[in-house]
Write an enzyme that holds these catalytic residues in place. Structure first.
Site, PDB file in Angstrom:
ATOM      1  N   HIS A  59       0.651  -1.207  -0.031  1.00 56.29           N
ATOM      2  CA  HIS A  59      -0.067   0.051   0.161  1.00 56.29           C
ATOM      3  C   HIS A  59       0.791   1.225   0.059  1.00 56.29           C
ATOM      4  O   HIS A  59       0.555   2.245  -0.546  1.00 56.29           O
ATOM      5  CB  HIS A  59      -1.021  -0.013   1.248  1.00 56.29           C
ATOM      6  CG  HIS A  59      -1.860  -0.930   1.428  1.00 56.29           C
ATOM      7  ND1 HIS A  59      -2.033  -1.752   2.479  1.00 56.29           N
ATOM      8  CD2 HIS A  59      -2.694  -1.627   0.307  1.00 56.29           C
ATOM      9  CE1 HIS A  59      -3.032  -2.606   2.247  1.00 56.29           C
ATOM     10  NE2 HIS A  59      -3.506  -2.721   1.255  1.00 56.29           N
TER      11      HIS A  59
ATOM     12  N   LYS B 218     -18.032  -6.431   7.308  1.00 60.45           N
ATOM     13  CA  LYS B 218     -16.839  -7.114   7.590  1.00 60.45           C
ATOM     14  C   LYS B 218     -16.601  -6.777   9.042  1.00 60.45           C
ATOM     15  O   LYS B 218     -16.735  -5.754   9.471  1.00 60.45           O
ATOM     16  CB  LYS B 218     -15.790  -6.681   6.782  1.00 60.45           C
ATOM     17  CG  LYS B 218     -15.668  -7.389   5.414  1.00 60.45           C
ATOM     18  CD  LYS B 218     -14.341  -7.161   4.829  1.00 60.45           C
ATOM     19  CE  LYS B 218     -14.411  -7.473   3.223  1.00 60.45           C
ATOM     20  NZ  LYS B 218     -12.995  -6.777   2.483  1.00 60.45           N
TER      21      LYS B 218
ATOM     22  N   ARG C  63      -2.283  -6.167  -8.265  1.00 58.32           N
ATOM     23  CA  ARG C  63      -0.917  -7.201  -7.921  1.00 58.32           C
ATOM     24  C   ARG C  63      -0.797  -8.198  -8.976  1.00 58.32           C
ATOM     25  O   ARG C  63       0.481  -8.214  -9.548  1.00 58.32           O
ATOM     26  CB  ARG C  63      -1.283  -7.758  -6.637  1.00 58.32           C
ATOM     27  CG  ARG C  63      -0.899  -7.016  -5.416  1.00 58.32           C
ATOM     28  CD  ARG C  63      -1.323  -7.353  -4.378  1.00 58.32           C
ATOM     29  NE  ARG C  63      -2.892  -7.360  -4.285  1.00 58.32           N
ATOM     30  CZ  ARG C  63      -3.827  -7.697  -3.276  1.00 58.32           C
ATOM     31  NH1 ARG C  63      -3.166  -7.800  -2.001  1.00 58.32           N
ATOM     32  NH2 ARG C  63      -5.158  -7.466  -3.274  1.00 58.32           N
TER      33      ARG C  63
ATOM     34  N   SER D 105      -2.911  -7.704   3.182  1.00 53.48           N
ATOM     35  CA  SER D 105      -3.351  -7.614   4.601  1.00 53.48           C
ATOM     36  C   SER D 105      -3.998  -8.718   4.937  1.00 53.48           C
ATOM     37  O   SER D 105      -3.407  -9.222   6.229  1.00 53.48           O
ATOM     38  CB  SER D 105      -4.389  -6.543   4.523  1.00 53.48           C
ATOM     39  OG  SER D 105      -4.000  -5.358   4.193  1.00 53.48           O
TER      40      SER D 105
HETATM   41  P1  ADP Z   1      -9.885  -3.755  -0.579  1.00 59.64           P
HETATM   42  O1  ADP Z   1     -10.504  -4.391   0.746  1.00 59.64           O
HETATM   43  O2  ADP Z   1     -10.273  -2.375  -1.176  1.00 59.64           O
HETATM   44  O3  ADP Z   1      -9.052  -4.622  -1.751  1.00 59.64           O
HETATM   45  P2  ADP Z   1      -6.926  -3.496   0.524  1.00 59.64           P
HETATM   46  O4  ADP Z   1      -6.563  -2.563   1.671  1.00 59.64           O
HETATM   47  O5  ADP Z   1      -6.771  -4.994   0.458  1.00 59.64           O
HETATM   48  O6  ADP Z   1      -8.690  -3.101   0.158  1.00 59.64           O
HETATM   49  O7  ADP Z   1      -6.285  -2.882  -0.814  1.00 59.64           O
HETATM   50  C1  ADP Z   1      -6.524  -1.442  -1.097  1.00 59.64           C
HETATM   51  C2  ADP Z   1      -5.891  -1.393  -2.695  1.00 59.64           C
HETATM   52  O8  ADP Z   1      -4.502  -1.775  -2.537  1.00 59.64           O
HETATM   53  C3  ADP Z   1      -6.357  -2.329  -3.705  1.00 59.64           C
HETATM   54  O9  ADP Z   1      -6.379  -1.703  -4.893  1.00 59.64           O
HETATM   55  C4  ADP Z   1      -5.413  -3.486  -3.764  1.00 59.64           C
HETATM   56  O10 ADP Z   1      -5.222  -4.094  -5.090  1.00 59.64           O
HETATM   57  C5  ADP Z   1      -4.044  -2.617  -3.456  1.00 59.64           C
HETATM   58  N1  ADP Z   1      -3.130  -3.331  -2.866  1.00 59.64           N
HETATM   59  C6  ADP Z   1      -3.247  -4.350  -1.898  1.00 59.64           C
HETATM   60  N2  ADP Z   1      -1.892  -4.956  -1.330  1.00 59.64           N
HETATM   61  C7  ADP Z   1      -1.005  -4.346  -2.324  1.00 59.64           C
HETATM   62  C8  ADP Z   1       0.210  -4.688  -2.772  1.00 59.64           C
HETATM   63  N3  ADP Z   1       0.986  -5.436  -1.995  1.00 59.64           N
HETATM   64  N4  ADP Z   1       0.902  -3.970  -3.732  1.00 59.64           N
HETATM   65  C9  ADP Z   1       0.204  -2.978  -4.361  1.00 59.64           C
HETATM   66  N5  ADP Z   1      -1.249  -2.719  -4.032  1.00 59.64           N
HETATM   67  C10 ADP Z   1      -1.664  -3.462  -3.211  1.00 59.64           C
END
Ligand code: ADP
Length: 163
Positions: free
Chosen positions: A19, A43, A92, A130
């Site tokens: 992120h 959630k 990703r 996450s």
């Molecule tokens: P959501 O529940 O909306 O998927 P996340 O917090 O998991 O929320 O992810 C938010 C954004 O960050 C999404 O666009 C996701 O693809 C991106 N993201 C998550 N992990 C990574 C990573 N390791 N590298 C790049 N982008 C990421």
């Protein structure tokens, strides 16, 4: 002068290096980047929205044009209220693609004036989510390569409390 604003929505439960990489790169593309923590009533997150906002504020404190807020409801509605032109999402792997494309297309129908910008993940973090961080930490594993030090401590403290 135009103030170009983008919103980067997500759960950030917790924020990872993946992120942060997207936040840094997106912040260089716009005047203001608003990192938006989704409050999803369906959630049960590990961290409350307030905790997630505080964690994000702390790890982005050195990036001048980043703001962190929480929101509930649709990302496009939040983006509109903030006067944003763009939504930012990270991609990703191919597995993200189908869902993200569908979301972006739906959002575009609801808010044609807001475009989604996809940033491809730094390969170093392509495997990182996450969910993985929570899973590893729940078994007492080392998450220091996935999240900043201060986040590592907060995640570990959460699971210590649960064990
Ligand atoms: P959501 O529940 O909306 O998927 P996340 O917090 O998991 O929320 O992810 C938010 C954004 O960050 C999404 O666009 C996701 O693809 C991106 N993201 C998550 N992990 C990574 C990573 N390791 N590298 C790049 N982008 C990421």
């Amino acid at each position: 002068m135009i103030n170009r604003i983008a919103v980067y929505p997500g759960s950030f439960d917790p924020v990872t290096f993946g992120h942060l990489d997207i936040i840094k790169r997106a912040s260089e593309m716009v005047d203001t980047l608003i990192v938006a923590v989704l409050v999803n009533k369906a959630k049960t997150p590990l961290f409350s929205a307030e905790e997630r906002v505080n964690m994000l504020r702390s790890v982005t404190k050195d990036i001048g044009n980043v703001r962190v807020e929480s929101f509930s409801g649709l990302s496009v509605d939040f983006a509109r209220r903030q006067g944003a032109e763009f939504l930012v999402r990270g991609l990703r792997a191919i597995t993200d693609f189908e869902y993200e494309l569908q979301m972006a297309q739906t959002n575009r129908i609801m808010a044609p004036e807001i475009d989604t910008i996809f940033l491809t993940t730094n390969l170093k973090y392509a495997y990182l989510s996450s969910t993985t961080v929570r899973e590893v930490a729940s078994y007492g594993g080392d998450i220091s390569r996935f999240v900043p030090k201060e986040i590592e401590e907060l995640v570990e403290a959460k699971y210590r409390g649960k064990r």
